[in-house]
Scaffold this active site. Structure first.
Site, PDB file in Angstrom:
ATOM      1  N   TYR A 216       0.855  -1.185   0.000  1.00  0.00           N
ATOM      2  CA  TYR A 216       0.000   0.000   0.000  1.00  0.00           C
ATOM      3  C   TYR A 216       0.894   1.240   0.000  1.00  0.00           C
ATOM      4  O   TYR A 216       1.515   1.571   1.003  1.00  0.00           O
ATOM      5  CB  TYR A 216      -0.892  -0.036   1.242  1.00  0.00           C
TER       6      TYR A 216
ATOM      7  N   LYS B 185      -1.172  -1.063  -4.258  1.00  0.00           N
ATOM      8  CA  LYS B 185      -2.256  -0.089  -4.178  1.00  0.00           C
ATOM      9  C   LYS B 185      -1.624   1.285  -4.308  1.00  0.00           C
ATOM     10  O   LYS B 185      -0.894   1.731  -3.433  1.00  0.00           O
ATOM     11  CB  LYS B 185      -3.014  -0.217  -2.855  1.00  0.00           C
TER      12      LYS B 185
ATOM     13  N   VAL C 208      -9.248  -0.541  -4.944  1.00  0.00           N
ATOM     14  CA  VAL C 208      -9.551  -0.627  -3.518  1.00  0.00           C
ATOM     15  C   VAL C 208     -10.543   0.490  -3.233  1.00  0.00           C
ATOM     16  O   VAL C 208     -10.161   1.645  -3.029  1.00  0.00           O
ATOM     17  CB  VAL C 208      -8.286  -0.503  -2.650  1.00  0.00           C
TER      18      VAL C 208
END
Length: 302
Positions: free
Chosen positions: A137, A165, A207
């Site tokens: 992330y 992400k 996401v």
């Protein structure tokens, strides 16, 4: 959970609390069931939107166990990893692997602003503690550590690092990543109000945050982008956009939880230091949410 499974909408789920702020696993599971029924490809629990840092260690593990049980293999269950130290993160992923998690979304160690070498060491070390696939992330806006495309090229030798992400809010990064690492990773957009732009540039997943309050519309929008139906996607995006921007504010947890409450999918209760919205700010968010509800488009799946 192989790399090709890391595609589609993986919503970041809120952690539901009761009014006394105790953990409400039943309410969290009910919302997750609605999301599964909408057609999502996976679930992410214990992320930033899931208020990971306010959960006690056992609560995090109970949350993962509950949603793994609910999913029953229908969709992968991915847990956010947002620990204060590398050692705690390693322990957490090992515990979640035993609980049946499908993979992880690993964040930098919380609070500490790691330099390049420290950040790379953290991700390598935590990733090596599990055999499960994981997503890195990258959110230099929220967590002041930035993993560049060049660094992702260096991390490409980690076999179970399969996705990233991208939440830098810089859509240039998507093209830069493709030029640097090709299709080595599944790329997920992590900023809601860049979902259309990122889709045009070529991503594998989303996401989603704000869309958990409008799961049917969220999934339909994603399907439009996959089908290349850009005119229809653009029209739906214009309705969705004010709602998607709820995800880009420092109080995104409160904003999205209020939206979830207003659509009947949960409650707005948040744990301190966050507080529920009040006054003009609350009315502003409610106006956006209620307008979205009132003007919900009629969807026609093909």
């Amino acid at each position: 959970m192989s790399q090709h499974v890391w595609q589609g909408v993986f919503p970041a789920v809120t952690t539901q609390f009761k009014r006394d702020l105790s953990l409400d696993l039943e309410a969290t599971a009910r919302h997750c069931e609605v999301l599964i029924q909408s057609g999502v490809s996976g679930l992410i629990v214990g992320g930033s939107l899931g208020e990971n840092q306010t959960l006690l260690p056992q609560e995090k593990r109970d949350l993962v166990a509950e949603i793994v049980k609910l999913s029953a293999g229908r969709v992968p269950v991915v847990s956010g990893v947002a620990e204060m130290s590398t050692a705690l993160a390693r322990s957490y992923v090992q515990d979640c692997e035993k609980l049946g998690a499908s993979g992880f979304m690993i964040m930098p160690a919380m609070v500490y602003k790691a330099d390049r070498e420290e950040a790379m060491h953290h991700f390598r070390s935590v990733g090596a503690a599990t055999s499960l696939p994981w997503m890195l992330y990258n959110n230099p806006v929220g967590y002041p550590v930035d993993i560049t495309p060049q660094q992702f090229a260096e991390l490409a030798s980690i076999p179970n690092l399969v996705a990233l992400k991208e939440s830098s809010a810089n859509t240039r990064r998507i093209t830069e990543l493709r030029l640097e690492v090709g299709n080595r990773y599944a790329i997920f957009v992590g900023v809601d109000d860049l979902a259309l732009e990122a889709s045009i540039l070529g991503i594998d997943g989303w996401v989603a945050g704000s869309g958990i309050a409008f799961p049917t519309e969220n999934q339909y929008f994603w399907e439009l982008t996959r089908a290349g139906r850009w005119d229809e996607a653009r029209e739906l995006y214009r309705w969705f956009y004010p709602l998607l921007k709820l995800d880009t504010h420092v109080k995104f947890v409160q904003y999205i939880k209020l939206a979830v409450q207003e659509t009947g999918l949960g409650s707005e209760w948040v744990r301190e230091p966050r507080l529920p919205l009040t006054g003009a700010e609350r009315e502003h968010v409610l106006k956006i949410v209620h307008a979205g509800i009132a003007n919900r488009p009629r969807l026609e799946r093909r």
